[in-house]
Design an enzyme around this catalytic site. Sequence first.
Site, mmCIF file in Angstrom:
data_model
loop_
_atom_site.group_PDB
_atom_site.id
_atom_site.type_symbol
_atom_site.label_atom_id
_atom_site.label_comp_id
_atom_site.label_asym_id
_atom_site.label_seq_id
_atom_site.Cartn_x
_atom_site.Cartn_y
_atom_site.Cartn_z
ATOM 1 N N GLY A 72 44.555 -5.840 1.122
ATOM 2 C CA GLY A 72 45.503 -4.747 1.306
ATOM 3 C C GLY A 72 44.804 -3.413 1.142
ATOM 4 N N CYS A 73 45.529 -2.407 0.723
ATOM 5 C CA CYS A 73 44.957 -1.067 0.550
ATOM 6 C C CYS A 73 43.709 -1.123 -0.324
ATOM 7 C CB CYS A 73 45.997 -0.140 -0.073
ATOM 8 S SG CYS A 73 45.333 1.490 -0.478
ATOM 9 N N PHE A 74 42.613 -0.568 0.188
ATOM 10 C CA PHE A 74 41.352 -0.683 -0.543
ATOM 11 C C PHE A 74 41.297 0.170 -1.802
ATOM 12 C CE2 PHE A 74 39.656 1.767 3.432
ATOM 13 C CZ PHE A 74 40.382 2.900 3.108
#
Length: 242
Positions: free
Chosen positions: A65-67
């Site tokens: 997902g969002c890094f």
Amino acid sequence: MPDTARRPHPLKTMLIGGLAGLGLLAGALLPLAPVSAEEAGRRLPDATERAQEGAGLRTATLAGGCFWGVQGVFQHVKGVRQAVSGYAGGTKASATYDAVGTGRTGHAEAVRITYDPAVIRYDELLQIFFSVALDPTQVNRQGPDTGPQYRSAVFPADAEQARVARAYIGQLDAGKAFSRPIATTIEQGAFFPAEDYHQDYMTLHPNNGYIVTNDAPKLQDLKTLFPERANAKPVLVGKSKA
């Protein structure tokens, strides 16, 4: 970078903009509720298949997902020398935030972790990854972020990492560690670092609304569930920003 909320996925904007009235909006979003239900963080079992790694630093590339949150977690793990946010699975030409955000480039937001296997093995990184960094049962999404760029994936650096990743996913599924099957894929692909303003984001913007809601709990889970693995001070990409 200004301390602003994360930009919504383009698909969300188009859906919301095209709906007429709150009734239609609610009806359109209701079917998504079961999919977005997240598995809570928990300490998963040790891997039965341990990584056989030689001396010297190694790299691991993980997408969850969002890094911002994945990077923030591994920057606090003992034995990690660096964790860089970036894009894996697509080409260099389209490895930009705007292009990847369309969901059409083949990339996943990912983190490349440089680690010392004398301190922490690859299988132990996977244990932390699946325990606190993401919900591996979600398909093409994590939390509020949707699209293939937010898929959960492992990008092995070699055959040994691929073997260990397959074995650990199989172990967790066989033991029913989660209420749903693990959706994390094992893929091949190059890694390209993200823009500078994405690096060290959790550390630099702790009061960002997205960080507070979605990522800070992951870091707290690391400290609570893996206290022997957690470093109080993060290893940052931009050393001068610490």
